[in-house]
Write a protein that holds these residues in place. Structure first.
Motif, PDB file in Angstrom:
ATOM      1  N   THR A  74       0.739  -1.202  -0.009  1.00  0.00           N
ATOM      2  CA  THR A  74       0.034   0.086   0.131  1.00  0.00           C
ATOM      3  C   THR A  74       0.636   1.230  -0.324  1.00  0.00           C
ATOM      4  O   THR A  74       0.685   2.945  -0.681  1.00  0.00           O
ATOM      5  CB  THR A  74      -0.903   0.024   1.167  1.00  0.00           C
ATOM      6  N   PRO A  75       1.860   1.387   0.826  1.00  0.00           N
ATOM      7  CA  PRO A  75       2.386   2.913   1.253  1.00  0.00           C
ATOM      8  C   PRO A  75       3.016   2.562  -0.246  1.00  0.00           C
ATOM      9  O   PRO A  75       3.465   4.025  -0.956  1.00  0.00           O
ATOM     10  CB  PRO A  75       3.252   2.591   2.208  1.00  0.00           C
ATOM     11  N   LEU A  76       3.692   1.448  -0.730  1.00  0.00           N
ATOM     12  CA  LEU A  76       4.772   1.622  -2.137  1.00  0.00           C
ATOM     13  C   LEU A  76       4.083   2.606  -3.126  1.00  0.00           C
ATOM     14  O   LEU A  76       4.340   3.915  -4.253  1.00  0.00           O
ATOM     15  CB  LEU A  76       5.542   0.703  -2.066  1.00  0.00           C
ATOM     16  N   VAL A  77       2.452   2.229  -3.720  1.00  0.00           N
ATOM     17  CA  VAL A  77       1.405   2.142  -4.167  1.00  0.00           C
ATOM     18  C   VAL A  77       1.064   3.757  -4.423  1.00  0.00           C
ATOM     19  O   VAL A  77       1.004   4.758  -4.983  1.00  0.00           O
ATOM     20  CB  VAL A  77       0.582   1.667  -4.676  1.00  0.00           C
ATOM     21  N   ALA A  78       0.396   3.773  -2.997  1.00  0.00           N
ATOM     22  CA  ALA A  78       0.095   5.185  -2.578  1.00  0.00           C
ATOM     23  C   ALA A  78       1.615   6.405  -3.140  1.00  0.00           C
ATOM     24  O   ALA A  78       1.044   7.262  -3.093  1.00  0.00           O
ATOM     25  CB  ALA A  78       0.546   4.982  -1.202  1.00  0.00           C
ATOM     26  N   GLY A  79       2.606   6.348  -3.065  1.00  0.00           N
ATOM     27  CA  GLY A  79       4.172   7.070  -3.255  1.00  0.00           C
ATOM     28  C   GLY A  79       4.242   7.065  -4.539  1.00  0.00           C
ATOM     29  O   GLY A  79       4.123   8.109  -4.566  1.00  0.00           O
ATOM     30  N   ALA A  80       3.885   5.962  -5.360  1.00  0.00           N
ATOM     31  CA  ALA A  80       3.954   5.783  -6.322  1.00  0.00           C
ATOM     32  C   ALA A  80       3.210   7.238  -7.232  1.00  0.00           C
ATOM     33  O   ALA A  80       3.010   7.807  -8.420  1.00  0.00           O
ATOM     34  CB  ALA A  80       3.769   5.301  -7.356  1.00  0.00           C
ATOM     35  N   ASP A  81       1.466   6.839  -6.848  1.00  0.00           N
ATOM     36  CA  ASP A  81       0.575   7.811  -7.160  1.00  0.00           C
ATOM     37  C   ASP A  81       0.694   8.779  -6.560  1.00  0.00           C
ATOM     38  O   ASP A  81       0.677   9.975  -7.817  1.00  0.00           O
ATOM     39  CB  ASP A  81      -0.407   7.207  -6.623  1.00  0.00           C
ATOM     40  N   GLY A  82       0.648   9.563  -5.752  1.00  0.00           N
ATOM     41  CA  GLY A  82       1.622  10.803  -5.315  1.00  0.00           C
ATOM     42  C   GLY A  82       2.513  11.262  -5.823  1.00  0.00           C
ATOM     43  O   GLY A  82       2.819  12.563  -6.779  1.00  0.00           O
ATOM     44  N   GLU A  83       3.047  10.616  -6.802  1.00  0.00           N
ATOM     45  CA  GLU A  83       4.439  11.335  -7.288  1.00  0.00           C
ATOM     46  C   GLU A  83       3.431  11.097  -8.899  1.00  0.00           C
ATOM     47  O   GLU A  83       5.020  11.245 -10.436  1.00  0.00           O
ATOM     48  CB  GLU A  83       5.469  10.151  -7.777  1.00  0.00           C
ATOM     49  N   GLU A  84       3.287  10.549  -9.439  1.00  0.00           N
ATOM     50  CA  GLU A  84       2.021  10.518 -10.892  1.00  0.00           C
ATOM     51  C   GLU A  84       2.985   9.492 -11.611  1.00  0.00           C
ATOM     52  O   GLU A  84       2.963   9.601 -12.790  1.00  0.00           O
ATOM     53  CB  GLU A  84       1.754  11.954 -11.562  1.00  0.00           C
ATOM     54  N   ASN A  85       3.100   8.096 -10.914  1.00  0.00           N
ATOM     55  CA  ASN A  85       3.944   7.564 -11.752  1.00  0.00           C
ATOM     56  C   ASN A  85       3.006   6.009 -11.920  1.00  0.00           C
ATOM     57  O   ASN A  85       3.647   4.895 -11.219  1.00  0.00           O
ATOM     58  CB  ASN A  85       5.437   7.319 -10.720  1.00  0.00           C
ATOM     59  N   PRO A  86       2.424   5.946 -12.760  1.00  0.00           N
ATOM     60  CA  PRO A  86       1.658   4.919 -12.628  1.00  0.00           C
ATOM     61  C   PRO A  86       2.400   3.793 -13.077  1.00  0.00           C
ATOM     62  O   PRO A  86       2.186   2.682 -12.740  1.00  0.00           O
ATOM     63  CB  PRO A  86       0.027   5.261 -13.884  1.00  0.00           C
ATOM     64  N   ALA A  87       3.098   3.581 -14.003  1.00  0.00           N
ATOM     65  CA  ALA A  87       3.950   2.012 -14.350  1.00  0.00           C
ATOM     66  C   ALA A  87       5.029   1.731 -13.278  1.00  0.00           C
ATOM     67  O   ALA A  87       4.890   0.702 -13.090  1.00  0.00           O
ATOM     68  CB  ALA A  87       5.595   3.215 -15.504  1.00  0.00           C
TER      69      ALA A  87
END
Length: 448
Positions: A74-87
């Motif tokens: 969860t925190p890794l996906v949330a962090g990627a989402d915050g960075e706007e990095n869907p890949a």
């Protein structure tokens, strides 16, 4: 910072919008456990109810470890989402799905091996005989459950907490509907007794996996992420990132849940009547814990998002708002458990001796509501900022160095009975909540 409603009101709204679907989903999940205990206690009696307590003691440690590892996604996906990095989000999801599927099989294998030694725990032989088949079937249900959690934690990391709520509620409603006929042999169904409750759990966990996978595969808002699926590789480096958060998170749950599981074993050394009372009180208290864990999940998502955006003032503000919400929620549940201490246990048993013990334990359950809720939210918030190692040490010391020995000392050695065991648990929860809240304040105030 002085408290101002205008400062926090918007944060309460955002946090509650994230948390309430998780709270409802968790409530649905724990209500299945409540329904199992009520139906088994009412239709099958004290020994099968004590068997569920023993089964939970065996199952809970490996199961919560596996779930804790799944929460590392969860925190890794949330962090990627915050960075706007869907890949990156897709990469974490794919690796998390593979990891969870393998881990589910491994955990079941360990449960199957350990279950054969249940008779060595000093329990009543009648209780062990009833518990073993239940342990095997519910243990196998962890396999589809872990795959379900990969889809669930991916969606929640993207701030979609409602889908898992809907899937969980539908499956859990079906679970409760299947319980009665499978336990009692109503209509065309076979009379399976205690094992009927386990079969119902197994069926519905497969349905939960199917429902969540179908939602994420077909929903348009996930189409962008699926476009990166083929190019995302399963590799050790990504799996290691998940494990670096997930394994300590799993150990945190193991140390707390393991202490509660061990408390069931310790109470079982006192007697089956006290063990049945312990199971009832713990089952009721777990309703509020599972609900407040929704606030912990919201804390992980919000902290992960703000960490990805590097918005540290908002991170601190969001964190404090979640602690406020936890305080008020647990104040309500504490009051309800104490006021309803004689009423609620009657749904589980009609044995007057069991009810007498349970009423006393309900007061203890009410007292530890506040520290239990605060430590759950603190762990979620710390997981969101990827601070998991020190909190794991805190959990180990609070529960296994202090609480478990104290449970045995007070409950068995000093012959205080089950209330002595619960006093030991309360001490551990209080110490953990204070240390974890201080850790969150210390870490976030140093962020610039």
């Amino acid at each position: 910072m002085a408290y101002r409603w205008s400062t926090y009101s918007q944060q309460y709204k955002i946090s509650l919008n994230l948390a309430y679907p998780v709270v409802i989903g968790q409530l649905g999940q724990i209500m299945v456990s409540v329904a199992d205990s009520i139906m088994v206690g009412k239709f099958l009696g004290t020994i099968p109810l004590a068997a569920i307590s023993l089964a939970v003691s065996v199952l809970i440690i490996p199961m919560v470890f596996a779930i804790g590892v799944a929460y590392g996604l969860t925190p890794l996906v949330a962090g990627a989402d915050g960075e706007e990095n869907p890949a990156a989000a897709t990469k974490y999801f794919k690796n998390g799905l593979v990891l969870n599927s393998i881990l589910g099989l491994a955990i079941y294998g360990l449960i199957a091996l350990f279950a054969e030694g249940a008779h060595l725990l000093g329990q009543d032989e009648r209780v062990v005989a009833e518990a073993l088949p239940y342990i095997h079937v519910v243990g196998f249900s962890i396999v589809p459950m872990m795959s379900f959690f990969a889809f669930k934690q991916f969606a929640e990391g993207l701030s979609d907490t409602k889908a898992a709520m809907r899937v969980s509620l539908a499956a859990n409603f079906l679970n409760v509907l299947l319980n009665y006929p499978l336990i009692t042999g109503w209509g065309p169904f076979p009379e399976l007794g205690l094992i009927g409750a386990a079969v119902s759990t197994l069926v519905t966990r497969f349905l939960m996996l199917g429902g969540m996978a179908l939602y994420i595969r077909k929903k348009q808002k996930f189409a962008l992420y699926w476009s990166y699926w083929r190019s995302s590789e399963v590799n050790w480096q990504t799996v290691k990132e998940i494990l670096n958060i997930g394994v300590p998170s799993g150990l945190q749950y193991v140390f707390e849940a393991g202490a509660f599981a061990m408390s069931g074993v310790i109470v079982g050394m006192i007697g089956p009547v006290q063990q049945a009372a312990h199971q009832i009180a713990l089952n009721i208290a777990s309703v509020s814990y599972m609900m407040v864990s929704g606030l912990g999940a919201a804390a992980t998502i919000r902290m992960g998002n703000q960490l990805g955006r590097r918005d540290y003032p908002m991170l601190r503000l969001a964190g404090q708002s979640l602690f406020h919400l936890t305080f008020f929620f647990m104040l309500v549940t504490m009051t309800l458990l104490i006021l309803l201490r004689n009423f609620l246990p009657q749904f589980y048993s009609s044995d007057p001796e069991v009810l007498q013990y349970t009423a006393v334990l309900m007061v203890a359950a009410g007292i530890f509501q506040m520290p239990d809720g605060m430590q759950a939210t603190a762990l979620g918030a710390l997981r969101g900022i990827k601070d998991v190692n020190i909190p794991t040490i805190v959990a180990f010391v609070a529960y296994w160095v202090i609480a478990v020995p104290l449970c045995y000392f007070l409950g068995v050695y000093l012959e205080k009975g089950p209330i002595g065991v619960w006093m030991g648990l309360t001490v551990g929860l209080v110490l953990a909540s204070i240390a974890l809240y201080w850790r969150f304040r210390h870490k976030t105030l140093r962020m610039h």
